[in-house]
Design a protein around this motif. Structure first.
Motif, short mmCIF file in Angstrom:
data_model
loop_
_atom_site.label_atom_id
_atom_site.label_comp_id
_atom_site.label_asym_id
_atom_site.label_seq_id
_atom_site.Cartn_x
_atom_site.Cartn_y
_atom_site.Cartn_z
N GLU A 67 51.40 41.48 44.11
CA GLU A 67 51.67 42.54 43.33
C GLU A 67 50.98 42.81 42.43
OE1 GLU A 67 55.31 44.43 40.53
OE2 GLU A 67 55.71 43.00 42.10
N GLY A 68 50.44 41.46 41.74
CA GLY A 68 49.24 41.36 40.67
C GLY A 68 48.03 41.94 41.05
N LEU A 69 47.58 41.53 42.03
CA LEU A 69 46.30 41.83 42.68
C LEU A 69 46.31 43.36 43.04
CD1 LEU A 69 45.34 38.82 44.88
CD2 LEU A 69 43.89 39.89 43.01
N ALA A 70 47.44 43.79 43.25
CA ALA A 70 47.39 45.20 43.72
C ALA A 70 47.56 46.23 42.35
CB ALA A 70 48.65 45.57 44.38
N GLU A 71 48.11 45.67 41.54
CA GLU A 71 48.32 46.35 40.09
C GLU A 71 46.87 46.18 39.36
OE1 GLU A 71 51.14 46.09 37.54
OE2 GLU A 71 52.76 46.15 38.88
N PHE A 72 46.39 45.12 39.72
CA PHE A 72 44.75 44.89 38.99
C PHE A 72 43.90 45.77 39.63
CE2 PHE A 72 40.66 42.95 39.02
CZ PHE A 72 40.62 42.67 37.31
N GLU A 73 43.63 45.95 40.89
CA GLU A 73 42.89 46.95 41.40
C GLU A 73 43.12 48.33 40.89
OE1 GLU A 73 40.43 46.39 42.86
OE2 GLU A 73 40.29 44.86 44.39
N ILE A 96 37.89 43.19 32.61
CA ILE A 96 38.61 41.88 31.98
C ILE A 96 38.81 41.92 30.44
CG2 ILE A 96 38.21 39.40 31.81
CD1 ILE A 96 39.20 40.01 34.79
N ALA A 97 37.99 42.15 29.74
CA ALA A 97 37.94 42.34 28.45
C ALA A 97 39.16 43.30 28.06
CB ALA A 97 36.76 42.91 27.77
N GLU A 98 39.48 44.54 28.77
CA GLU A 98 40.37 45.06 28.45
C GLU A 98 41.76 44.87 28.85
OE1 GLU A 98 41.42 50.12 29.38
OE2 GLU A 98 39.44 49.51 29.22
N LEU A 99 41.67 43.96 30.07
CA LEU A 99 43.20 43.53 30.52
C LEU A 99 43.39 42.39 29.61
CD1 LEU A 99 45.15 43.27 32.65
CD2 LEU A 99 43.67 41.77 33.94
N ASP A 100 42.28 41.54 29.02
CA ASP A 100 42.66 40.72 27.84
C ASP A 100 43.27 41.10 26.88
OD1 ASP A 100 42.53 37.61 27.41
OD2 ASP A 100 40.83 38.25 25.89
N GLU A 101 42.84 42.17 26.33
CA GLU A 101 43.46 42.97 25.18
C GLU A 101 44.79 43.44 25.54
OE1 GLU A 101 42.32 46.85 22.88
OE2 GLU A 101 40.76 45.64 23.16
N LEU A 102 45.03 43.84 26.70
CA LEU A 102 46.36 44.58 27.23
C LEU A 102 47.48 43.05 27.22
CD1 LEU A 102 48.31 46.60 28.41
CD2 LEU A 102 47.52 45.73 30.60
N SER A 103 46.88 41.98 27.71
CA SER A 103 47.80 41.02 27.74
C SER A 103 48.23 40.63 26.34
CB SER A 103 46.90 39.97 28.44
OG SER A 103 47.58 38.61 28.40
N GLY A 104 47.34 40.74 25.32
CA GLY A 104 47.79 40.17 23.94
C GLY A 104 48.41 41.40 23.26
N ALA A 105 48.47 42.45 23.49
CA ALA A 105 49.04 43.59 22.83
C ALA A 105 50.48 43.93 23.54
CB ALA A 105 48.29 45.09 23.05
N GLY A 112 49.66 42.12 32.48
CA GLY A 112 49.17 41.32 31.36
C GLY A 112 49.84 39.89 31.79
N GLN A 113 50.90 39.71 32.04
CA GLN A 113 51.46 38.28 32.63
C GLN A 113 50.75 37.75 33.80
OE1 GLN A 113 55.42 39.25 33.36
NE2 GLN A 113 56.19 39.11 31.07
N PHE A 114 50.44 38.45 34.62
CA PHE A 114 49.63 38.21 35.93
C PHE A 114 48.36 37.65 35.34
CE2 PHE A 114 46.39 39.38 39.07
CZ PHE A 114 46.70 38.41 39.99
N TYR A 115 47.74 38.34 34.56
CA TYR A 115 46.28 37.91 34.02
C TYR A 115 46.53 36.56 33.42
CZ TYR A 115 41.90 37.47 31.49
OH TYR A 115 40.88 37.11 31.05
#
Length: 183
Positions: A67-73, A96-105, A112-115
């Motif tokens: 699921e995480g890879l599908a959402e990541f794509e 990746i930078a945007e995902l990292d920001e989302l992960s923290g926010a 974000g959990q998947f990342y």
């Protein structure tokens, strides 16, 4: 800088399909990038570690990775206009930078959990014992000066300030081979 993925595993995939493995390989390559004279996650075999772990002791995380890879794509398409593997290195890094920001926010957001899980597994694969599929050529241990699996240390080696890089690096496989040679 990285370019579009041309990932061709030199190991048998046990859980990930080739596209998923290529995506993971590109992601881990941005989490621990290689630099001149310093191998990164790709060279250390982190993708092999993750694939092996997902087929074994981390098999409970298989649905999370699918699921995480599908959402990541989908996230890559939404934020950068193409699937992750179709982006160049700069664009991948921006995702990746945007995902990292989302992960923290939004720490409760699934993506974000998947990342964070992939990031943790990247570190495990980079610094764990090579027996698990990562840390190829003990590059992670060499980077931090860790001597690996040891039966013990001499009193001199236990003193503060000792240069641990002078201790020969041993893996679990090395220790087992020494046991076999003791017979």
């Amino acid at each position: 800088m990285m370019t579009r993925s041309t990932f061709h595993p030199d190991f048998a995939l046990l859980f990930l399909n080739p596209r998923e493995a290529a995506t993971i390989d590109a992601i881990v390559g941005h989490i621990i990038p290689s630099e001149e004279g310093s191998p990164g996650a790709r060279e250390a075999g982190v993708t092999e570690y993750i694939d092996r772990a997902l087929s074994g002791f981390m098999r409970d995380l298989q649905p999370v990775y699918r699921e995480g890879l599908a959402e990541f794509e989908a996230f890559a398409v939404e934020t950068a206009g193409a699937t992750y593997l179709d982006l160049d290195g700069e664009q991948q890094l921006a995702v990746i930078a945007e995902l990292d920001e989302l992960s923290g926010a939004r720490p409760d957001a699934f993506l974000g959990q998947f990342y964070r899980i992939v990031r943790e597994h990247t570190v495990q694969g980079f610094f764990g014992d090579p027996a698990y599929g990562g840390n190829r050529d003990v590059v992670g241990w060499k980077l931090v000066g860790f001597p690996g699996a040891q039966w013990g240390y001499t009193p001199e080696q236990m003193h503060p300030g000792v240069d641990s890089t002078s201790i020969p690096i041993l893996t679990v496989k090395d220790l087992y081979s020494r046991i076999g040679s003791m017979k």
